[in-house]
Design a protein around this motif. Structure first.
Motif, PDB file in Angstrom:
ATOM      1  N   THR A  49       0.816  -1.220   0.000  1.00 15.03           N
ATOM      2  CA  THR A  49       0.000   0.000   0.000  1.00 15.03           C
ATOM      3  C   THR A  49       0.850   1.270   0.000  1.00 15.03           C
ATOM      4  OG1 THR A  49      -0.145  -0.088   2.406  1.00 15.03           O
ATOM      5  CG2 THR A  49      -1.975  -1.052   1.152  1.00 15.03           C
ATOM      6  N   GLY A  53      -0.397  -1.177  -4.049  1.00 14.76           N
ATOM      7  CA  GLY A  53      -0.728  -2.534  -3.667  1.00 14.76           C
ATOM      8  C   GLY A  53      -1.850  -2.574  -2.648  1.00 14.76           C
ATOM      9  N   GLN A  54      -2.113  -3.786  -2.140  1.00 10.79           N
ATOM     10  CA  GLN A  54      -3.298  -4.014  -1.304  1.00 10.79           C
ATOM     11  C   GLN A  54      -2.948  -4.337   0.133  1.00 10.79           C
ATOM     12  OE1 GLN A  54      -5.347  -7.566  -2.447  1.00 10.79           O
ATOM     13  NE2 GLN A  54      -7.301  -6.955  -1.568  1.00 10.79           N
ATOM     14  N   SER A 109      -3.787   0.486   5.053  1.00  4.72           N
ATOM     15  CA  SER A 109      -4.452   1.563   4.322  1.00  4.72           C
ATOM     16  C   SER A 109      -4.628   2.810   5.192  1.00  4.72           C
ATOM     17  CB  SER A 109      -5.804   1.099   3.787  1.00  4.72           C
ATOM     18  OG  SER A 109      -6.641   0.690   4.845  1.00  4.72           O
ATOM     19  N   HIS A 358       0.175  -6.940  -6.824  1.00  2.00           N
ATOM     20  CA  HIS A 358      -0.564  -5.832  -6.226  1.00  2.00           C
ATOM     21  C   HIS A 358      -1.710  -6.358  -5.370  1.00  2.00           C
ATOM     22  CE1 HIS A 358       1.430  -3.571  -9.427  1.00  2.00           C
ATOM     23  NE2 HIS A 358       1.058  -2.454  -8.867  1.00  2.00           N
ATOM     24  N   SER A 359      -2.544  -7.198  -6.002  1.00  2.00           N
ATOM     25  CA  SER A 359      -3.739  -7.691  -5.311  1.00  2.00           C
ATOM     26  C   SER A 359      -4.210  -8.954  -6.019  1.00  2.00           C
ATOM     27  CB  SER A 359      -4.853  -6.638  -5.363  1.00  2.00           C
ATOM     28  OG  SER A 359      -5.448  -6.620  -6.652  1.00  2.00           O
ATOM     29  N   GLY A 361      -7.165  -9.089  -7.260  1.00  2.00           N
ATOM     30  CA  GLY A 361      -8.285  -8.637  -8.063  1.00  2.00           C
ATOM     31  C   GLY A 361      -9.571  -8.607  -7.271  1.00  2.00           C
ATOM     32  N   SER A 362     -10.570  -9.322  -7.756  1.00  2.00           N
ATOM     33  CA  SER A 362     -11.877  -9.282  -7.104  1.00  2.00           C
ATOM     34  C   SER A 362     -11.922 -10.151  -5.854  1.00  2.00           C
ATOM     35  CB  SER A 362     -12.965  -9.710  -8.083  1.00  2.00           C
ATOM     36  OG  SER A 362     -12.701 -11.003  -8.572  1.00  2.00           O
ATOM     37  N   PHE A 363     -10.831 -10.859  -5.549  1.00  2.00           N
ATOM     38  CA  PHE A 363     -10.791 -11.707  -4.358  1.00  2.00           C
ATOM     39  C   PHE A 363      -9.953 -11.045  -3.264  1.00  2.00           C
ATOM     40  CE2 PHE A 363     -11.341 -14.730  -7.890  1.00  2.00           C
ATOM     41  CZ  PHE A 363     -12.566 -15.254  -7.528  1.00  2.00           C
ATOM     42  N   GLY A 364     -10.143 -11.508  -2.062  1.00  2.00           N
ATOM     43  CA  GLY A 364      -9.357 -11.011  -0.947  1.00  2.00           C
ATOM     44  C   GLY A 364      -7.933 -11.559  -0.982  1.00  2.00           C
ATOM     45  N   PRO A 365      -7.043 -10.992  -0.176  1.00  2.38           N
ATOM     46  CA  PRO A 365      -5.620 -11.357  -0.268  1.00  2.38           C
ATOM     47  C   PRO A 365      -5.301 -12.774   0.161  1.00  2.38           C
ATOM     48  CG  PRO A 365      -6.015  -9.849   1.566  1.00  2.38           C
ATOM     49  CD  PRO A 365      -7.281  -9.906   0.784  1.00  2.38           C
TER      50      PRO A 365
ATOM     51  N   ALA B  21       0.106   0.166 -11.733  1.00  2.00           N
ATOM     52  CA  ALA B  21      -0.355  -0.990 -12.482  1.00  2.00           C
ATOM     53  C   ALA B  21      -1.673  -0.699 -13.166  1.00  2.00           C
ATOM     54  CB  ALA B  21      -0.537  -2.168 -11.546  1.00  2.00           C
ATOM     55  N   HIS B  22      -2.306   0.364 -12.786  1.00  2.00           N
ATOM     56  CA  HIS B  22      -3.640   0.639 -13.307  1.00  2.00           C
ATOM     57  C   HIS B  22      -3.592   1.661 -14.430  1.00  2.00           C
ATOM     58  CE1 HIS B  22      -3.866  -0.581  -9.015  1.00  2.00           C
ATOM     59  NE2 HIS B  22      -4.389  -1.599  -9.647  1.00  2.00           N
ATOM     60  N   PHE B 113     -11.623  -2.360   0.009  1.00  2.00           N
ATOM     61  CA  PHE B 113     -10.389  -1.666  -0.341  1.00  2.00           C
ATOM     62  C   PHE B 113      -9.381  -2.649  -0.960  1.00  2.00           C
ATOM     63  CE2 PHE B 113      -6.008  -0.618   0.561  1.00  2.00           C
ATOM     64  CZ  PHE B 113      -5.917   0.670   0.085  1.00  2.00           C
ATOM     65  N   GLY B 114      -8.772  -2.209  -2.035  1.00  2.00           N
ATOM     66  CA  GLY B 114      -7.685  -2.985  -2.637  1.00  2.00           C
ATOM     67  C   GLY B 114      -8.115  -3.948  -3.723  1.00  2.00           C
ATOM     68  N   ARG B 115      -9.399  -4.216  -3.840  1.00  2.00           N
ATOM     69  CA  ARG B 115      -9.814  -5.178  -4.866  1.00  2.00           C
ATOM     70  C   ARG B 115      -9.986  -4.493  -6.218  1.00  2.00           C
ATOM     71  NH1 ARG B 115     -13.433  -9.766  -1.828  1.00  2.00           N
ATOM     72  NH2 ARG B 115     -12.167  -9.812   0.062  1.00  2.00           N
ATOM     73  N   GLU B 116     -10.021  -5.291  -7.234  1.00  2.00           N
ATOM     74  CA  GLU B 116     -10.066  -4.753  -8.586  1.00  2.00           C
ATOM     75  C   GLU B 116     -11.053  -5.567  -9.413  1.00  2.00           C
ATOM     76  OE1 GLU B 116      -6.263  -4.692 -10.423  1.00  2.00           O
ATOM     77  OE2 GLU B 116      -6.946  -3.658 -12.208  1.00  2.00           O
ATOM     78  N   TYR B 117     -11.831  -4.883 -10.215  1.00  2.00           N
ATOM     79  CA  TYR B 117     -12.874  -5.542 -11.004  1.00  2.00           C
ATOM     80  C   TYR B 117     -12.750  -5.121 -12.471  1.00  2.00           C
ATOM     81  CZ  TYR B 117     -14.740  -6.209  -6.337  1.00  2.00           C
ATOM     82  OH  TYR B 117     -14.874  -6.560  -5.013  1.00  2.00           O
ATOM     83  N   ASP B 137      -8.001   4.751  -3.196  1.00  2.00           N
ATOM     84  CA  ASP B 137      -8.067   6.172  -2.916  1.00  2.00           C
ATOM     85  C   ASP B 137      -7.145   6.858  -3.906  1.00  2.00           C
ATOM     86  OD1 ASP B 137      -5.619   5.502  -1.926  1.00  2.00           O
ATOM     87  OD2 ASP B 137      -6.160   5.750   0.161  1.00  2.00           O
TER      88      ASP B 137
END
Lengths: 680, 139
Positions: A49, A53-54, A109, A358-359, A361-365, B21-22, B113-117, B137
């Protein structure tokens, strides 16, 4: 305090098991007196972060070195800065050293302003609570990594994914000062480099109390330094001027830290070809410029980009080549393309891969699935030969190994051992060959390099007389059992050709031996020096200056012509008779045979990964109909995009379908022929 | 090079922005960091913010879609009667909370927070750009 780390116990166990064979090979073939080194696996491109990143530094390190077993880890993160404090642990379950205890109610965060207080933020944007990367590196991230390194007993240190003036991104680090043999270290040189040369770092405070000056020894642009910030900035961050600034940054590294830094462009095809009025990709002339300015610093690129679990396996349609090719960037995946052109000059230009985590995506870490990235070590793995003289592993040994070119990269644990060697064969008979095969196999088994004055390995050159024979050996292991894929469905790519193979149990199908001629360095004044390689995007074709037309697959090895030995080892031997011209040889291999629709062409070359979207995956409808079962059974693959009655192949499932490995080259230099000038 | 164009370039080069990355590059533009705030499922509406830089040809952003929202509203600049949002060659475009902007409507899942779609942006000339919507953010 000791900041170097013990090798794992594998070497001891295998030495005992293969002791007899090793003794025979050692006495017959090689004096084996030099430090052969040991291959160690790591990652140098990832995020927390502190950039975009996440998760926290601690969680990323724990996942990388504990869950996925990396031997070394270099934290990156974008240049520039951010508002979030990535040194705050995510929750009470995350291991964190006593220097950084978990703070209830806070996490990665949480902003710097709400954690350390805005009064401790430095630089021109302090009032916003925005901390430039130089400060977080110097004062927060590095000290935490040092404590993590001590706790994990592994080299865990800090680098940077620089936002590059004139281009997109590069991986870089200065290891001088980090993890000293005793006492506390620092990341001051790397922090200064970030301040001076990162395009996204707009601070002009000279690093507050540091009062840095970015004058480059012998530099060509010192007269343009900003009067206040003492750095190149503003219009010097973009396009052609930006590239010149970046060359200055490489020159700075070469002058000050010639053996304790690296500069490795990342996902360099992603933003398209170079844009003289913007900040896009890299053309071959820029890579040549970097290598010329910093021959021991700028020695390669990220042949295998990260983000392999994202849509279309990393790249969008704007990338050169229109996407990745079996996970490799176009510059690496295209036979006879940019990488081969650089090798054809005889440059020391090596490839690596990374996670770019980074992450998920749509799932948790903590989910095993991902629609964005895999953790460091989970999928992309760079194996680097580190020579420690029997002492514990250090950051210097890792970077020395990267610079040596004795490294190979792998997707999804397709292989986990490789010894790749070329030897002079004058007078060699069948017995000599058999002994050499045994020695190479032994090296692979021990996960070591290969030391013999008659032979060269990856990143080295074998000097021969014109007309001599060269014998090429490779021993590699296709590990038995499952890899880290969470999916056990039949590989949908292989199903197209009637092969039913669980996605988490890949089998090495074949290995290609590739070679190309070396014709010498091209002068910057030459009309052959510059040229874009758009790879057909927008109908634009590659400049011949960015190709090596002599490159070709010389031989393909599979179960039909390699020797299989217990434990999953394959042994390859090829005699190249009467070699007359300087050249390089390299290996690639895959679980995908030639001519698999949407994956490989008739010659076995990887196709662009967007084509995998044409492959339909039909999940287990019964299990997926039950929400409880669906939650537990990841093979439902409900995160794949719907297509007709099924779903189309994409994201992390696609990554695990076609797996590749790439070696770095061995050069063969013929006396009286072209000198391989990049390798001493 | 015309002096006006050169001035635009110099101005663009001076703008600080974080590249991560985005970033999504097409041949004619670069889309930076599409993001929205962490919000619970059922949220009626939320802004979708992004920037488009290094625009090398006039174009229009006509539509966008993501699986986490029922629809994305494309709101043109005041006085712009053409459909969509105008992109002007050489001029950076910021879509935020006011002016020309994008809004998510009918958010159907909790945005952590932190997820991407997935996020698809449809341009009149550049066609569809596959991007990602990150829950984040400002950078």
């Amino acid at each position: 305090m000791q900041h170097s780390f013990k090798p794992n116990v594998f070497r001891v166990a295998v030495t005992a098991a293969f002791g007899v064979a090793a003794a025979v090979a050692a006495t017959s073939v090689s004096a084996q007196t030099r430090d052969q080194g040991r291959y160690v696996v790591g990652d140098f491109h990832n995020h927390t972060t502190c950039s975009d990143g996440q998760i926290s530094v601690q969680k990323l390190v724990n996942k990388s070195v504990d869950t996925y077993g990396l031997d070394w880890f270099i934290l990156a993160g974008h240049g520039g800065g951010g508002t979030r404090n990535c040194t705050l642990a995510d929750d009470e379950t995350v291991f964190t050293p006593s220097s950084n205890p978990f703070v209830p109610g806070q996490g990665p965060s949480t902003t710097w302003a709400d954690s350390i207080g805005i009064g401790r933020v430095k630089g021109d944007r302090a009032a916003e609570g925005y901390m430039f990367r130089w400060q977080s590196t110097q004062e927060f991230e590095y000290p935490l990594l040092e404590a993590m390194a001590e706790a994990k007993q592994k080299p865990i240190f800090i680098g940077l994914e620089s936002v590059v003036a004139g281009h997109e991104h590069s991986d870089t680090a200065v290891i001088a000062g980090q993890l000293p043999a005793s006492g506390r270290g620092n990341a001051d040189p790397g922090a200064q480099w970030e301040y001076c040369f990162d395009r996204a770092d707009t601070d002009l405070s000279r690093g507050a109390d540091n009062q840095w000056d970015c004058t480059v020894p012998g530099g060509a642009r010192n007269e343009f330094l900003d009067a206040r910030g003492r750095k190149l900035t503003g219009a010097q961050d973009s396009g052609t001027l930006g590239h010149l600034k970046t060359v200055e940054g490489v020159r700075w590294l070469q002058a000050k830290y010639p053996t304790s830094s690296y500069y490795i462009p990342a996902h360099l095809e992603r933003a398209g070809v170079f844009n003289p009025a913007g900040s896009n990709g890299f053309n071959i002339e820029h890579l040549r410029n970097f290598n010329n300015a910093g021959p021991t610093v700028a020695f390669g690129f990220e042949g295998g980009p990260g983000h392999q679990a994202s849509s279309n396996r990393s790249y969008g349609a704007g990338a050169t080549g229109g996407g990745t090719y079996g996970g490799a960037g176009y510059y690496t995946g295209k036979l006879g393309g940019v990488w081969d052109a650089l090798l054809g000059e005889g440059r020391n230009w090596w490839i690596f891969n990374n996670s770019d985590y980074h992450s998920r995506g749509s799932f948790g870490p903590d989910d095993v699935r991902s629609t964005s990235d895999q953790y460091p070590g989970e999928f992309n793995r760079s194996h680097v030969l580190a020579k420690t003289g029997g002492k514990p592993l250090t950051p210097q040994a890792v970077v020395d190994g990267m610079r040596s070119g004795n490294a190979y990269y792998v997707n999804g644990d397709l292989i986990d051992r490789l010894a790749f060697v070329a030897c002079r064969a004058t007078g060699g008979n069948d017995r000599d060959i058999k002994l050499a095969q045994a020695a190479v196999l032994r090296a692979a088994t021990l996960n070591e390099g290969f030391a013999d004055s008659r032979c060269a390995q990856q990143g080295e050159k074998l000097v021969i007389n014109a007309g001599e024979d060269v014998v090429i050996f490779a021993a590699l292991r296709d590990p038995e059992g499952a890899n880290l894929s969470p999916y056990t469905i039949p590989n949908p790519s292989l199903l197209q050709v009637g092969i039913n193979q669980p996605l988490n149990m890949p089998v090495l199908d074949h290995v290609d031996l590739i070679s190309g001629l070396v014709t010498g360095y091209i002068s910057p004044d030459s009309p052959l020096y510059a040229g874009a390689a758009p790879g057909g995007v927008g109908g634009a074709q590659d400049s011949p200056n960015a190709t090596n037309p002599s490159t070709a697959v010389r031989a393909t090895f599979s179960a039909a012509n390699w020797s299989a030995t217990p434990g999953g080892y394959k042994l390859i031997t090829l005699r190249a008779p009467k070699v007359k011209a300087s050249q390089y040889i390299r290996l690639r291999g895959s679980n995908i045979p030639a001519a698999v629709p949407n994956e490989t062409d008739a010659a076995g070359n990887p196709l662009v990964d967007t084509l995998a979207n044409n492959i339909t995956v039909t999940p287990d409808a019964v299990a997926c109909a039950d929400p409880t079962a669906a939650a537990a059974n990841v093979n439902c693959l409900t995160h794949l995009p719907v297509q007709g009655a099924g779903r189309r192949l994409d994201v992390d499932v696609e990554a695990f379908t076609d797996l590749w490995f790439y070696s770095n080259p061995i050069y063969v230099e013929v006396r009286g022929g072209t000198v391989v000038a990049g390798v001493k | 090079m015309p002096s006006r164009f050169a001035a635009c370039l110099a101005f663009a080069a001076l703008l600080p922005f974080a590249a991560g990355a985005h970033d999504y590059t097409t041949g004619k533009m670069k889309v930076l960091h599409p993001w929205t705030d962490p919000v619970p499922a059922g949220t009626a509406s939320a802004p979708l913010r992004l920037r488009i830089v290094e625009i090398q040809a006039d174009d229009r952003l006509l539509a966008a879609e993501t699986p986490v929202a029922a629809r994305i509203e494309v709101i043109p600049a005041a006085g712009d009667s053409e459909p969509g949002i105008a992109l002007v060659n050489g001029r950076d475009l910021k879509l935020g909370d006011e002016g020309p902007r994008l809004r998510l409507h009918g958010i159907n899942t909790q945005l952590f927070f932190g997820r991407e779609y997935p996020l698809n942006l449809h341009f009149a000339k550049a066609g569809m750009v596959e991007a990602g919507l990150i829950i984040s953010d400002p950078e």
